[in-house]
Design a protein around this motif. Structure first.
Motif, PDB file in Angstrom:
ATOM      1  N   ILE A 168     -41.559   8.497  -4.842  1.00 24.51           N
ATOM      2  CA  ILE A 168     -40.961   9.777  -4.470  1.00 24.51           C
ATOM      3  C   ILE A 168     -39.507   9.783  -4.927  1.00 24.51           C
ATOM      4  CG2 ILE A 168     -40.501  11.407  -2.599  1.00 24.51           C
ATOM      5  CD1 ILE A 168     -43.462  10.741  -2.999  1.00 24.51           C
ATOM      6  N   ALA A 169     -39.115  10.840  -5.629  1.00 22.93           N
ATOM      7  CA  ALA A 169     -37.719  11.032  -6.031  1.00 22.93           C
ATOM      8  C   ALA A 169     -37.435  12.527  -6.008  1.00 22.93           C
ATOM      9  CB  ALA A 169     -37.458  10.451  -7.421  1.00 22.93           C
ATOM     10  N   ARG A 170     -36.335  12.911  -5.414  1.00 18.21           N
ATOM     11  CA  ARG A 170     -36.083  14.333  -5.177  1.00 18.21           C
ATOM     12  C   ARG A 170     -35.781  15.114  -6.448  1.00 18.21           C
ATOM     13  NH1 ARG A 170     -31.569  14.296  -0.890  1.00 18.21           N
ATOM     14  NH2 ARG A 170     -32.877  12.574  -0.193  1.00 18.21           N
ATOM     15  N   HIS A 171     -35.978  16.416  -6.346  1.00 22.61           N
ATOM     16  CA  HIS A 171     -35.728  17.342  -7.449  1.00 22.61           C
ATOM     17  C   HIS A 171     -34.238  17.333  -7.791  1.00 22.61           C
ATOM     18  CE1 HIS A 171     -35.731  20.969  -9.860  1.00 22.61           C
ATOM     19  NE2 HIS A 171     -37.017  21.145  -9.667  1.00 22.61           N
ATOM     20  N   PRO A 172     -33.881  17.226  -9.077  1.00 21.37           N
ATOM     21  CA  PRO A 172     -32.457  17.221  -9.423  1.00 21.37           C
ATOM     22  C   PRO A 172     -31.823  18.593  -9.215  1.00 21.37           C
ATOM     23  CG  PRO A 172     -33.799  17.278 -11.406  1.00 21.37           C
ATOM     24  CD  PRO A 172     -34.749  17.068 -10.262  1.00 21.37           C
ATOM     25  N   LEU A 173     -30.555  18.575  -8.824  1.00 24.36           N
ATOM     26  CA  LEU A 173     -29.775  19.805  -8.812  1.00 24.36           C
ATOM     27  C   LEU A 173     -29.515  20.269 -10.238  1.00 24.36           C
ATOM     28  CD1 LEU A 173     -27.127  18.822  -6.111  1.00 24.36           C
ATOM     29  CD2 LEU A 173     -28.839  20.633  -5.877  1.00 24.36           C
ATOM     30  N   TYR A 174     -29.287  21.560 -10.394  1.00 25.53           N
ATOM     31  CA  TYR A 174     -29.029  22.109 -11.731  1.00 25.53           C
ATOM     32  C   TYR A 174     -27.525  22.223 -11.959  1.00 25.53           C
ATOM     33  CZ  TYR A 174     -33.998  23.179 -12.256  1.00 25.53           C
ATOM     34  OH  TYR A 174     -35.358  23.080 -12.383  1.00 25.53           O
ATOM     35  N   LEU A 175     -26.853  21.084 -11.927  1.00 23.20           N
ATOM     36  CA  LEU A 175     -25.397  21.064 -11.999  1.00 23.20           C
ATOM     37  C   LEU A 175     -24.887  21.362 -13.411  1.00 23.20           C
ATOM     38  CD1 LEU A 175     -24.644  17.972  -9.741  1.00 23.20           C
ATOM     39  CD2 LEU A 175     -24.717  20.390  -9.119  1.00 23.20           C
ATOM     40  N   ALA A 176     -25.544  20.818 -14.422  1.00 24.92           N
ATOM     41  CA  ALA A 176     -25.103  21.063 -15.793  1.00 24.92           C
ATOM     42  C   ALA A 176     -25.293  22.537 -16.158  1.00 24.92           C
ATOM     43  CB  ALA A 176     -25.871  20.164 -16.760  1.00 24.92           C
ATOM     44  N   TRP A 177     -26.398  23.130 -15.704  1.00 24.62           N
ATOM     45  CA  TRP A 177     -26.638  24.550 -15.968  1.00 24.62           C
ATOM     46  C   TRP A 177     -25.570  25.395 -15.296  1.00 24.62           C
ATOM     47  CZ3 TRP A 177     -27.196  29.254 -13.794  1.00 24.62           C
ATOM     48  CH2 TRP A 177     -27.809  30.264 -14.557  1.00 24.62           C
ATOM     49  N   VAL A 178     -25.244  25.075 -14.053  1.00 18.61           N
ATOM     50  CA  VAL A 178     -24.224  25.831 -13.322  1.00 18.61           C
ATOM     51  C   VAL A 178     -22.896  25.769 -14.063  1.00 18.61           C
ATOM     52  CG1 VAL A 178     -22.833  25.862 -11.211  1.00 18.61           C
ATOM     53  CG2 VAL A 178     -25.315  25.612 -11.074  1.00 18.61           C
ATOM     54  N   GLU A 179     -22.526  24.588 -14.527  1.00 22.52           N
ATOM     55  CA  GLU A 179     -21.259  24.434 -15.241  1.00 22.52           C
ATOM     56  C   GLU A 179     -21.246  25.248 -16.528  1.00 22.52           C
ATOM     57  OE1 GLU A 179     -18.560  20.858 -17.247  1.00 22.52           O
ATOM     58  OE2 GLU A 179     -20.192  20.380 -15.868  1.00 22.52           O
ATOM     59  N   ALA A 180     -22.403  25.350 -17.189  1.00 23.21           N
ATOM     60  CA  ALA A 180     -22.456  26.039 -18.479  1.00 23.21           C
ATOM     61  C   ALA A 180     -22.593  27.546 -18.351  1.00 23.21           C
ATOM     62  CB  ALA A 180     -23.623  25.477 -19.304  1.00 23.21           C
ATOM     63  N   PHE A 181     -23.314  28.032 -17.322  1.00 22.17           N
ATOM     64  CA  PHE A 181     -23.693  29.443 -17.328  1.00 22.17           C
ATOM     65  C   PHE A 181     -23.373  30.228 -16.060  1.00 22.17           C
ATOM     66  CE2 PHE A 181     -26.611  27.375 -20.328  1.00 22.17           C
ATOM     67  CZ  PHE A 181     -26.302  28.110 -21.460  1.00 22.17           C
ATOM     68  N   ALA A 182     -23.131  29.563 -14.953  1.00 21.90           N
ATOM     69  CA  ALA A 182     -22.918  30.313 -13.720  1.00 21.90           C
ATOM     70  C   ALA A 182     -21.579  31.049 -13.768  1.00 21.90           C
ATOM     71  CB  ALA A 182     -22.971  29.382 -12.513  1.00 21.90           C
ATOM     72  N   SER A 183     -21.625  32.329 -13.444  1.00 21.13           N
ATOM     73  CA  SER A 183     -20.411  33.133 -13.361  1.00 21.13           C
ATOM     74  C   SER A 183     -19.933  33.156 -11.919  1.00 21.13           C
ATOM     75  CB  SER A 183     -20.690  34.562 -13.840  1.00 21.13           C
ATOM     76  OG  SER A 183     -21.214  34.570 -15.146  1.00 21.13           O
ATOM     77  N   SER A 184     -18.699  33.575 -11.725  1.00 18.11           N
ATOM     78  CA  SER A 184     -18.167  33.686 -10.376  1.00 18.11           C
ATOM     79  C   SER A 184     -18.976  34.714  -9.595  1.00 18.11           C
ATOM     80  CB  SER A 184     -16.699  34.102 -10.421  1.00 18.11           C
ATOM     81  OG  SER A 184     -15.929  33.136 -11.092  1.00 18.11           O
ATOM     82  N   ARG A 185     -19.353  34.330  -8.368  1.00 19.75           N
ATOM     83  CA  ARG A 185     -20.127  35.239  -7.536  1.00 19.75           C
ATOM     84  C   ARG A 185     -19.324  36.485  -7.221  1.00 19.75           C
ATOM     85  NH1 ARG A 185     -23.607  33.256  -3.987  1.00 19.75           N
ATOM     86  NH2 ARG A 185     -24.057  35.453  -3.602  1.00 19.75           N
ATOM     87  N   LYS A 186     -19.960  37.642  -7.339  1.00 17.99           N
ATOM     88  CA  LYS A 186     -19.303  38.914  -7.060  1.00 17.99           C
ATOM     89  C   LYS A 186     -19.514  39.288  -5.603  1.00 17.99           C
ATOM     90  CE  LYS A 186     -19.971  40.411 -11.835  1.00 17.99           C
ATOM     91  NZ  LYS A 186     -20.553  41.428 -12.739  1.00 17.99           N
ATOM     92  N   SER A 187     -18.472  39.782  -4.982  1.00 21.09           N
ATOM     93  CA  SER A 187     -18.551  40.148  -3.571  1.00 21.09           C
ATOM     94  C   SER A 187     -19.462  41.347  -3.386  1.00 21.09           C
ATOM     95  CB  SER A 187     -17.156  40.471  -3.023  1.00 21.09           C
ATOM     96  OG  SER A 187     -16.305  39.354  -3.146  1.00 21.09           O
TER      97      SER A 187
END
Length: 359
Positions: A168-187
């Motif tokens: 058993i090994a947990r699902h990886p977080l999508y940290l590299a994707w977030v760094e590359a593509f995530a924009s600032s959350r809009k209020s």
């Protein structure tokens, strides 16, 4: 044998899901090294440093011409043979074809260290009998099978008829994707309730139940809802018509591949990710939402129980409970987050994958 004694080769023939690329990120942070091949179209390869050499051919965006896919597949299979000749540990994230599984069975049969990740108990869709048999045999002949939850591992081994060495090994977080593509959350303005349902439009992912859930909302809230199907597929005409009659504004689903940049913009504008999945072993879509910090509301089923905090879970298949939680969520949106702090999840991911791969 420890990780210092063996090099790793990761193989993933899925051009859309960033799972394999994020797993490389975890493995690299844990001090592992090696090579990786992605014999399928994909838009993005993360910069994870020198620990893994990324092997790909004919880069391009999904989808592509069939002849290019054939060349990519042949290239990826050649790299598997090279990795086996070098006595590398071979880690299989995804396969898409019978010929891949048959080659891996052959490599395992001659003593290669093949490790398979079990995402689902059985293949999705309607695989041919030969494809299903090749997949089952590959799982049985693998030196180890890794799943994200004990339930998923048990279901997979039961389906393929194996009782092998499971981890058993947990699902990886999508940290590299977030760094590359995530924009600032809009209020949120509060005037529009922006919901997003990630991934392909399928009945088991809630497409068949969304009308029932929306119909149970108060009309005053329902008329404020903007529901985005952020994935490929199509709504059944009756579903689309019913949502329109309920006053729900619908965006998507899309008749084309949703690029990572487009998905990043969708997530930045969303208030809440809903995941009314009927059954699921684990969900990369939910993990992506949690990785960008988007609240999640889901049925408590499969691996989501270990992934989403209790505030974001309702009893499975209880449409009334789902609608009530959705109605009660505003304006604070105190719903599901990652079940553990991100740093803890990453640290435990490294530890569990190290143990699963190298004992």
């Amino acid at each position: 044998m420890g990780k210092a004694d063996r090099s790793l080769h990761l193989h993933e023939s899925d051009g859309i899901n960033p799972y394999g690329r994020e797993l490389l990120n975890v493995l690299s942070r844990g001090g592992m090294s090696g090579t990786a091949s992605f014999p399928a179209d994909m838009e993005w390869v993360p910069d994870i440093g020198p620990d893994f050499a990324i092997r790909r051919v004919l880069p391009g965006n999904h989808p592509s011409a069939k002849w290019r896919q054939v060349l990519r597949l042949a290239h990826g299979m050649c790299l598997l043979v090279v990795a086996a000749a070098r006595r590398n540990t071979i880690l299989i994230s995804w396969t898409r074809t019978t010929v891949e599984d048959l080659l891996l069975c052959l490599l395992a049969g001659v003593g290669c260290d093949v490790i398979s990740i079990a995402h689902n108990a059985e293949l999705r869709g309607s695989p041919s009998r030969m494809r299903n048999r090749a997949y089952q045999r590959r799982m049985r002949t693998s030196a180890r099978v890794v799943a994200h939850t004990p339930e998923a591992l048990q279901q997979c081994l039961a389906h393929v008829g194996g009782n092998g060495n499971g981890h058993i090994a947990r699902h990886p977080l999508y940290l590299a994707w977030v760094e590359a593509f995530a924009s600032s959350r809009k209020s949120s303005t509060g005037e529009v309730k922006r919901l997003v349902l990630l991934g392909a439009v399928r009945d088991d992912k809630g497409a068949v139940d969304i009308v029932r859930i929306m119909s149970l909302l108060p009309s005053s809230l329902r008329e404020q809802v903007q529901l985005t199907f952020a994935g490929p597929g199509r709504l059944e005409p009756d579903t689309a018509k019913s949502l329109d009659n309920l006053g729900v504004r619908v965006l998507g689903p899309f008749d084309k591949f949703v690029t990572d940049k487009e998905l990043g913009e969708i997530l930045a504008e969303a208030d809440l990710c809903i995941a009314p999945y009927r059954r699921v072993t684990q969900s990369g879509s939910v993990m992506l939402a949690l990785s960008v910090g988007l609240p999640v509301l889901a049925f408590a089923t499969g691996g989501l129980i270990q992934t989403v905090s209790p505030q974001g879970l309702v009893p499975p298949d209880d449409m009334e409970a789902f609608a009530k939680a959705l109605n009660d969520a505003w304006p604070d949106l105190e719903l599901g987050r990652l079940r553990e702090p991100r740093a803890v999840w990453l640290r435990e991911s490294i530890r569990e994958w190290d143990r699963a791969l190298f004992g």
